[in-house]
Write a protein that holds these residues in place. Structure first.
Motif, PDB file in Angstrom:
ATOM      1  N   ALA A  32      36.409 -36.260  -3.127  1.00  0.00           N
ATOM      2  CA  ALA A  32      35.548 -36.006  -1.964  1.00  0.00           C
ATOM      3  C   ALA A  32      34.920 -34.616  -2.063  1.00  0.00           C
ATOM      4  O   ALA A  32      33.729 -34.434  -1.776  1.00  0.00           O
ATOM      5  CB  ALA A  32      36.360 -36.137  -0.680  1.00  0.00           C
ATOM      6  N   ALA A  33      35.722 -33.624  -2.486  1.00  0.00           N
ATOM      7  CA  ALA A  33      35.195 -32.255  -2.582  1.00  0.00           C
ATOM      8  C   ALA A  33      34.083 -32.173  -3.630  1.00  0.00           C
ATOM      9  O   ALA A  33      33.026 -31.581  -3.386  1.00  0.00           O
ATOM     10  CB  ALA A  33      36.322 -31.285  -2.936  1.00  0.00           C
ATOM     11  N   ALA A  34      34.338 -32.799  -4.791  1.00  0.00           N
ATOM     12  CA  ALA A  34      33.329 -32.755  -5.860  1.00  0.00           C
ATOM     13  C   ALA A  34      32.061 -33.496  -5.444  1.00  0.00           C
ATOM     14  O   ALA A  34      30.948 -32.992  -5.613  1.00  0.00           O
ATOM     15  CB  ALA A  34      33.899 -33.351  -7.142  1.00  0.00           C
ATOM     16  N   GLY A  35      32.240 -34.679  -4.871  1.00  0.00           N
ATOM     17  CA  GLY A  35      31.083 -35.459  -4.424  1.00  0.00           C
ATOM     18  C   GLY A  35      30.324 -34.734  -3.336  1.00  0.00           C
ATOM     19  O   GLY A  35      29.090 -34.687  -3.344  1.00  0.00           O
ATOM     20  N   VAL A  40      25.658 -31.927  -1.190  1.00  0.00           N
ATOM     21  CA  VAL A  40      25.139 -30.760  -0.445  1.00  0.00           C
ATOM     22  C   VAL A  40      24.141 -29.990  -1.306  1.00  0.00           C
ATOM     23  O   VAL A  40      23.074 -29.585  -0.831  1.00  0.00           O
ATOM     24  CB  VAL A  40      26.310 -29.846  -0.002  1.00  0.00           C
ATOM     25  N   ALA A  41      24.472 -29.821  -2.596  1.00  0.00           N
ATOM     26  CA  ALA A  41      23.570 -29.077  -3.486  1.00  0.00           C
ATOM     27  C   ALA A  41      22.236 -29.797  -3.622  1.00  0.00           C
ATOM     28  O   ALA A  41      21.178 -29.167  -3.646  1.00  0.00           O
ATOM     29  CB  ALA A  41      24.215 -28.900  -4.851  1.00  0.00           C
ATOM     30  N   ARG A  42      22.270 -31.128  -3.700  1.00  0.00           N
ATOM     31  CA  ARG A  42      21.027 -31.903  -3.841  1.00  0.00           C
ATOM     32  C   ARG A  42      20.173 -31.823  -2.584  1.00  0.00           C
ATOM     33  O   ARG A  42      18.952 -31.809  -2.640  1.00  0.00           O
ATOM     34  CB  ARG A  42      21.346 -33.367  -4.118  1.00  0.00           C
ATOM     35  N   ARG A  43      20.843 -31.805  -1.443  1.00  0.00           N
ATOM     36  CA  ARG A  43      20.095 -31.837  -0.181  1.00  0.00           C
ATOM     37  C   ARG A  43      19.651 -30.461   0.269  1.00  0.00           C
ATOM     38  O   ARG A  43      18.861 -30.345   1.211  1.00  0.00           O
ATOM     39  CB  ARG A  43      20.946 -32.487   0.914  1.00  0.00           C
TER      40      ARG A  43
ATOM     41  N   SER B 135      28.229 -17.729  -6.891  1.00  0.00           N
ATOM     42  CA  SER B 135      27.026 -18.330  -6.294  1.00  0.00           C
ATOM     43  C   SER B 135      26.570 -19.508  -7.141  1.00  0.00           C
ATOM     44  O   SER B 135      25.503 -19.485  -7.745  1.00  0.00           O
ATOM     45  CB  SER B 135      25.905 -17.291  -6.179  1.00  0.00           C
ATOM     46  N   PRO B 136      27.395 -20.551  -7.178  1.00  0.00           N
ATOM     47  CA  PRO B 136      27.058 -21.689  -8.046  1.00  0.00           C
ATOM     48  C   PRO B 136      25.972 -22.579  -7.450  1.00  0.00           C
ATOM     49  O   PRO B 136      25.846 -22.680  -6.230  1.00  0.00           O
ATOM     50  CB  PRO B 136      28.386 -22.449  -8.119  1.00  0.00           C
ATOM     51  N   SER B 137      25.228 -23.210  -8.330  1.00  0.00           N
ATOM     52  CA  SER B 137      24.298 -24.250  -7.921  1.00  0.00           C
ATOM     53  C   SER B 137      24.839 -25.552  -8.491  1.00  0.00           C
ATOM     54  O   SER B 137      24.769 -25.784  -9.699  1.00  0.00           O
ATOM     55  CB  SER B 137      22.901 -23.964  -8.471  1.00  0.00           C
ATOM     56  N   PHE B 144      29.105 -27.103 -12.257  1.00  0.00           N
ATOM     57  CA  PHE B 144      30.161 -28.074 -11.975  1.00  0.00           C
ATOM     58  C   PHE B 144      31.299 -27.923 -12.982  1.00  0.00           C
ATOM     59  O   PHE B 144      32.477 -27.908 -12.631  1.00  0.00           O
ATOM     60  CB  PHE B 144      29.580 -29.493 -12.057  1.00  0.00           C
ATOM     61  N   ASN B 145      30.904 -27.825 -14.260  1.00  0.00           N
ATOM     62  CA  ASN B 145      31.901 -27.671 -15.320  1.00  0.00           C
ATOM     63  C   ASN B 145      32.742 -26.424 -15.098  1.00  0.00           C
ATOM     64  O   ASN B 145      33.966 -26.457 -15.215  1.00  0.00           O
ATOM     65  CB  ASN B 145      31.214 -27.569 -16.688  1.00  0.00           C
ATOM     66  N   ALA B 146      32.084 -25.307 -14.788  1.00  0.00           N
ATOM     67  CA  ALA B 146      32.797 -24.033 -14.633  1.00  0.00           C
ATOM     68  C   ALA B 146      33.864 -24.145 -13.545  1.00  0.00           C
ATOM     69  O   ALA B 146      34.994 -23.677 -13.704  1.00  0.00           O
ATOM     70  CB  ALA B 146      31.813 -22.923 -14.303  1.00  0.00           C
TER      71      ALA B 146
END
Lengths: 315, 403
Positions: A32-35, A40-43, B135-137, B144-146
């Protein structure tokens, strides 16, 4: 199970129901955290660039030069630029139009760009690709200047792991040299090869090697203060020394953003000897670039990549 | 090492590696370690003193040997952890002792940390590396990998700690489940890291994450096979690798994983290549480079022969000693799978004539790793060995104190 196997297992039971529940909770929470982070990053919206009235520029360039019907296209583009800068940044839509029928492959734009942005060896924003067709005597040359396409769907932006590159409200894809970590993912992601890495080379690196001593010795270091002259990309002063940015960064064409802010056209447009390079605001229906892309047969590079470039080629 | 029994149909049990041949292997490993760190120090000096100047990568091939080492290292870390943890969770003989789990965790750290150093040395601004955490994107697979690597190391460290408890609190196996998930996810993400790049047709394939996962599991299990075969695990007498039958069962299970991994990886690779061979318009130039380019021998000799056919033949025998050799071959040569994705994918430009448009050595689609890059690679191997030996020593000390 043998005795050995039992002795190997101090805690030999399989997972209990309680452990399974805990595992389920942990794994579920992790997924859930990863998804959630991905969604959130996409939006998330675009970078918080200043917009609105604060970005309006009332420039006085060409105030004293009356428009003429047959004036040079550079003057017309200059007027278009002043007009566009009088609007808030989000209402501008910068595009570049390159007339390949007029380009003679002189590379003046490449050199002018290098001089304007103080580009080191191995960094180029605007090479001119030369293609040869046919066989002698039926040979044809085609020259294709290739600046950054300032794509509306830029593949270089989402791959940046630290928000160091983004699409500005006026459409220019910018880089924050102070944020960029130099991972070069954006370079790999650009299908046009428009980004290059500044590995820290200097034109003067090898200049003193083999030079005579004394009066004729090559001038480097403190004796060559011109080396410390800053470039002004993105409106800041950048001095290339001590591995400070932009050394170590990804770099690319930015339509000479720092020149636009003071009412100057991009250096490549100004320098083009054949008037083959046009620049302006596509949101202005009366601008030269709008006229050019609506009246001519224009193409973009690698349209199948879906990047929606803002550089148009008249063919 | 002495073979205790010689049954043709069953694998012959081996004595614990620590019992015989210890001196020989110890000397070999010390020599290797000293050579790697000694020579590697020269490379590190060059990297610090001259920056990226002595490196062979440029702007059209922006990633080279270090990035291949990075992806290989994280793959081994994930693969070794996933295999050993699953063995522990499923209570399999040869893996159910916490010492076996700890050996895999130490191995994971010994692979992961040099891998992260490799990518750190590759950065243009090493001092800003922490920006990726602060400050990850998350639209970037790199960010994501990091985060995944850090989460993985945290979970692995906690598992290592609580594995010493005589009666675990009931959290070890649940935490291992989460660790296995992450250990499976980040090698897959390594494939996705390339797969999302539409600019490189050879990379832009949905098979990439699966291929990276398969190679991670294969190389991780092979490295575990090698480590357990040569060094073994540290456990009290009568347990773990000091028992010949348990030791042989452990090696036998790892052998099966490596065998399956090899078969699956080569199947996936064939699937990927077959599309190109019968549809030459897509990414045939990259495949031409792999199969027939200047580094043809990396695919045909290093990858296919030394990393594929030979280990398969060795693993199909009933001699555990040969399995260990196969483990060594697979663990080392599988870096060629990373190189063969990384370099040919970058070496084909989308715009014809771009390389000739502006001449500079760093604006070229050819890449040759330089001496500095190789020396740094050796240094990273030395660092990995150091971490493993120090980690093993700490594990031993803590175990003794806990007992």
């Amino acid at each position: 199970m043998t005795t050995t196997a039992q002795s190997e297992a101090p805690d030999s039971e399989c997972m209990t129901r309680r452990e399974m529940v805990k595992a389920g909770i942990l794994v579920g929470a992790g997924v859930a955290a990863a998804g959630g982070a991905a969604v959130v990053a996409r939006r998330a919206g675009a970078a918080a660039d200043p917009t609105g009235a604060g970005t309006v520029r009332h420039l006085t360039v060409l105030n004293n030069v009356k428009p003429k019907h047959d004036e040079d296209v550079l003057l017309r583009m200059q007027r278009d630029l002043v007009k566009a800068m009088a609007k808030p940044v989000e209402q501008r839509r910068w595009i570049m139009v390159i007339d390949t029928r007029k380009c003679v492959g002189c590379h003046a734009c490449t050199i002018a760009c290098i001089a304007e942005n103080h580009l080191p060896p191995g960094v180029v924003y605007r090479p001119v690709v030369t293609e040869e067709f046919g066989e002698f005597p039926n040979v044809q040359l085609r020259f294709t200047p290739r600046p950054c396409m300032q794509c509306d769907s830029p593949p270089c932006v989402p791959v940046c792991p630290v928000h160091a590159t983004w699409k500005r409200p006026d459409g220019i894809v910018a880089i924050d040299y102070d944020k960029c970590i130099g991972c070069r993912y954006c370079i790999a992601a650009c299908p046009y090869g428009a980004r290059t890495s500044d590995f820290g080379e200097q034109y003067t690196d090898d200049v003193a090697k083999g030079c005579p001593e004394g009066r004729d010795a090559a001038m480097v270091g403190p004796k060559a203060p011109w080396m410390d002259q800053p470039s002004h990309e993105y409106g800041k002063a950048w001095i290339r020394k001590d591995h400070q940015s932009p050394m170590g960064n990804a770099r690319k064409c930015h339509f000479c953003l720092h020149r636009l802010e003071v009412g100057q056209l991009p250096q490549c447009s100004t320098t083009c000897i054949g008037r083959a390079n046009y620049f302006g605001d596509a949101n202005d229906p009366d601008s030269l670039v709008t006229e050019l892309i609506t009246k001519n047969n224009v193409q973009t590079l690698l349209p199948h990549k879906g990047t929606k470039p803002r550089v148009f080629y008249i063919v | 090492m002495t073979t205790l029994a010689t049954s043709p149909s069953k694998p012959s049990p081996m004595t614990a590696p620590a019992a015989t041949g210890k001196k020989f292997w110890t000397r070999v490993l010390w020599l290797l370690w000293a050579a790697c760190l000694g020579l590697g120090a020269i490379g590190i000096y060059q990297r610090i003193a001259y920056g990226h100047m002595p490196a062979g990568y440029g702007s059209y091939v922006p990633w080279g040997l270090w990035i291949a080492i990075y992806f290989h290292g994280v793959g081994i870390a994930g693969g070794a952890f996933a295999v050993a943890s699953l063995g522990y969770i499923l209570n399999l003989q040869g893996f159910r002792h916490p010492a076996a789990l700890r050996a895999a965790i130490v191995l994971a750290f010994a692979s992961m940390i040099p891998a992260l150093i490799a990518v750190w040395l590759d950065l243009g601004h090493m001092a800003r590396a922490t920006n990726i955490l602060t400050s990850p994107s998350f639209t970037s697979m790199m960010a994501f990998n990091a985060w995944m690597y850090n989460a993985f190391m945290l979970i692995a460290a906690v598992c290592w700690l609580i594995s010493y408890r005589r009666r675990s609190s009931g959290w070890l196996r649940p935490l291992l489940c989460l660790g296995v998930l992450i250990a499976v996810v980040f090698p897959s993400q390594s494939g996705a890291f390339f797969g999302v790049v539409d600019a490189k047709p050879y990379w832009h394939s949905a098979l990439m994450p699966i291929m990276f996962l398969a190679s991670a599991i294969t190389a991780g299990a092979a490295m575990l096979l090698l480590i357990r075969g040569i060094i073994g695990i540290d456990s009290p007498a009568g347990l773990g690798d000091s028992d010949p039958s348990v030791f042989t069962v452990a090696l036998s299970r790892l052998r099966k994983v490596v065998l399956a991994g090899l078969v699956v990886y080569f199947l996936l690779e064939f699937a990927e290549f077959s599309i190109v061979m019968w549809n030459t318009q897509t990414h045939a130039p990259a495949l031409d480079l792999i199969l027939l380019g200047p580094y043809w021998w990396v695919f045909w000799i290093v990858h296919l022969c030394i990393g594929g056919v030979l280990p398969l033949a060795l693993l199909l025998t009933q001699r555990p000693r040969l399995w260990i050799v196969a483990g060594l071959l697979v663990a080392v040569t599988f870096i060629s799978t990373r190189l063969n994705v990384l370099v040919p994918g970058q070496a084909v430009g989308e715009i014809k004539g771009l390389q000739e448009a502006f001449s500079h050595p760093r604006l070229s689609y050819t890449y040759h790793a330089t001496t500095m890059e190789y020396l740094v690679g050796l240094f990273l191997v030395g660092v990995g060995m150091t971490i493993y030996f120090v980690g093993r020593r700490i594990s031993k000390l803590v175990a003794a104190r806990a007992a």
